[in-house]
Design an enzyme around this catalytic site. Sequence first.
Site, PDB file in Angstrom:
ATOM      1  N   HIS A   1      39.163  46.503  30.134  1.00  0.00           N
ATOM      2  CA  HIS A   1      39.280  47.588  29.168  1.00  0.00           C
ATOM      3  C   HIS A   1      40.748  47.823  28.801  1.00  0.00           C
ATOM      4  CE1 HIS A   1      37.884  51.095  27.051  1.00  0.00           C
ATOM      5  NE2 HIS A   1      38.876  51.790  27.591  1.00  0.00           N
TER       6      HIS A   1
ATOM      7  N   GLU B   1      33.932  42.882  27.951  1.00  0.00           N
ATOM      8  CA  GLU B   1      33.771  44.245  28.432  1.00  0.00           C
ATOM      9  C   GLU B   1      32.313  44.681  28.271  1.00  0.00           C
ATOM     10  OE1 GLU B   1      36.530  46.844  26.474  1.00  0.00           O
ATOM     11  OE2 GLU B   1      35.399  48.560  27.190  1.00  0.00           O
TER      12      GLU B   1
ATOM     13  N   ASN C   1      44.882  16.446  45.207  1.00  0.00           N
ATOM     14  CA  ASN C   1      44.775  15.235  45.984  1.00  0.00           C
ATOM     15  C   ASN C   1      43.823  15.423  47.167  1.00  0.00           C
ATOM     16  OD1 ASN C   1      46.004  12.620  45.859  1.00  0.00           O
ATOM     17  ND2 ASN C   1      46.715  13.069  47.920  1.00  0.00           N
TER      18      ASN C   1
END
Lengths: 153, 684
Positions: free
Chosen positions: B46, B68, B419
């Site tokens: 918000h 929202e 990795n």
Amino acid sequence: MGEELKVIVFALGEEEYGIEVDKVKTVERLMPVTRVPKTPAFVKGVVNLRGVVVPVIDLRGRFGLEETESTDQTRIIIVRSGELEVGFVVDRANDVTDINTDNIDLPPEVVGGIQAKYLRGIAKTPQGRLLVMLNLSEVLNKNEIVQLEQMEA
Amino acid sequence: MDMNAYLSMFIDESNDHLQALNENLLKLESDPADIGIVQIIFRSAHTLKGMSATMGFEDLASLTHEMENVLDLVRNGKLTMDAFIFDVLFKGLDALETMVADITAGGAGKADVAELLSSLKSIVDGSYLAKDAAAGTQAAAKNENGASADLDEFQLSVLKQSVESGLKAVRLDIELEDSCVLKAARSYMVFNFLEQHGEVIKSIPSVTDLEQEKFDKSFTVILVTASDEQAIAEGAGNISEIAAAAASLLDEAALEALAHPEIPEAVKAAEARTADVQAASSAAAEAKRQTAAASAPAAPAASRTIRVDIDRLDSLMNLFSELLIDRVRLEQLASEIGRTELSETVEHLSRISGDLQNIVLKLRMVPIDSVFNRFPRMVRDLAKNLNKKVDLVIVGADTELDRTVIDEIGDPLVHLLRNSLDHGLETTDGRLEAGKPETGTIFLRAYHSGNHVFIEVEEDGRGINSEKVKAKAVENGVLSAQEAARMTQDEINNLIFAPGFSTADTISDISGRGVGLDVVRSKILSLGGNVSVESKAGIGSKFSIQLPLTLSIITAMLIKLGSEKYAIPLSSIVETGILSRDSILNVHGSRMITYRNAVIPLVSLGSVLETADFNEEEELESEYLVIRKGDKWAAVIVDDFIGQSEIVLKSMGGYLGQIPAVSGATILGDGQVALIIDPNALFK
């Protein structure tokens, strides 16, 4: 009409040279230089320029001229080109003069033993003196330094 | 109003909110029922929406607005989080991050978010479920107790009041004929008919969806009416192409059940038990609220901080460095002059500047969390892509490091984590075969030790296949077969950092290792650190990064070689001593000395640095210091020790480039430049 240029005049032996004023940061007297190992012979070392560490090269050595003992006339010209800041050890530096870009002629092949590619041209001052104008970016060219190192090795 | 003045603030705060959104969404994913987290997420979203709308970043605002909306439904219990919603929200966050990054880079924060917006909208109106359901059975819309017909409070109170005032709440399940072409038109006719007899409170799917034919062939309507429910059903059934219309009367209990679809059985089964269930569930909710309350104060504890431009901190640091050089100079002068008052004043100055130094250095320290905090999300996404199950365990995220190091350490860590995840951990099947738990674990640890910070990435995967590494190293010419035969297991494993290994085809050949690890190493080395790996085949691998605490001021030992002075970082010096020349041993042409029952190599600093006016051979006794790099030791012969000093690291400028064995320069108290030796380069 060409532009007016202000140049610092310095000498290596009998020959007089010029560097544009806006490329020069300061001109210093000779100060203690700290040797840096494993660098080309013309690299004299580093100096403390008011808190900033600046490398110093001997311009005679850089151009392959014979190096001489320093005198009380010896100066270090701190020049700036892009990000690089380097000091040039020269025999004398004692004048500032105006030249017109129209009065700069292309350099001959070799001037005083210095190859043409390091030079911007030969300038004639209003007083009739001849100045060899340096091509700064070529003098500070790092690729060539690497080649030099390889040759020495 | 000039918005530029607020732009940097907007960028800072947006990044904070995005980070909070990311973290909390991850938390919610592991505990989807915690409405408390949803509240926090909703507030962040918000605020972000408000900020971006104020700043005029429309795309940013509209995307946050839709996100929202979804969160609003979730926090009001009208929507339950599922994998689809999480994915869309995460994608939304990514898009937001891209936009903010664009704004940071000077762009307008524009991005094509149409697809995301429509996904979010489909979540809000529930139609994404319909898409899922269409593939499956059609029964969902026809279910009997109407668990899907969750009403909101307003609708519920209207229904309740109507029932109390003598009207009937009726639930009507309508089914269209299979052959029906104009489904929207037929449903419109049904609605038209119903409106004549009462008031439609709710329809499932929504009226909009019905109009757009976003339903299969049945829908449910709840209406309030005074007429007989069977008559209505009959009337509706008479409309052409309606296959069936069934009405059922909703009493108060049924309404309650509709409003709370998660406990309908309890309500229907027995009124008496309802109380128990509710008590139990509210007790559970209470317990949850309490745990939330217990953990809540820790999280948002508003720290008393101010934001400072990094450039200002840098110039503070530079100014302090100048001061430090002068301090050392003053100390030197005071000891030469030898006046008590002067010495005392200088001593006091030294103490104060020492404290000041600590504070200035601390100012630049940042918790490594600012690097680590993006990893959980990255690992989650990567694990999903690779179809692996991974737990990322972060330890010591509050460990502090100099900002300059923090800025540089992110990329190498990303590399190591990828990795570990990609090549270190086995697939789920592979893990089960090897008798390991299905979910792999990656530990990311940071901790202080002495003047260093250690960061470890450890995983319980398959480990490095040393034999293959060795073979590959010999094949690529990294080392000869004889050399390889002499190496220890650890030394071989560390070959994966060699530049010769960064070829793409080794990904699958050598248990997957070695993609660009040389890049990681060179980065770490350039930070004055070190990286190594320990690995046990079948058990896992551990990558350790060692980093200096700070890169700007270090304690060093100043030494002399003839007329020249050098600085050696104290952190790598183990001890200093004096040896007589005749105790030097000659082993296979290299010079060694015995040191604590071991034989260690002897390095002549004078010859490494090509000193002109110092020749150790002329001495009867030589000063030496023992340096250490990992588990390697070496003795370094110097001319003389000057003493310890705080030194300020200075760059030597770009012109000279990288100089072997020299890591930088510093300015001594006498104003001269001294070079700083890189001890690591002295090991062969």
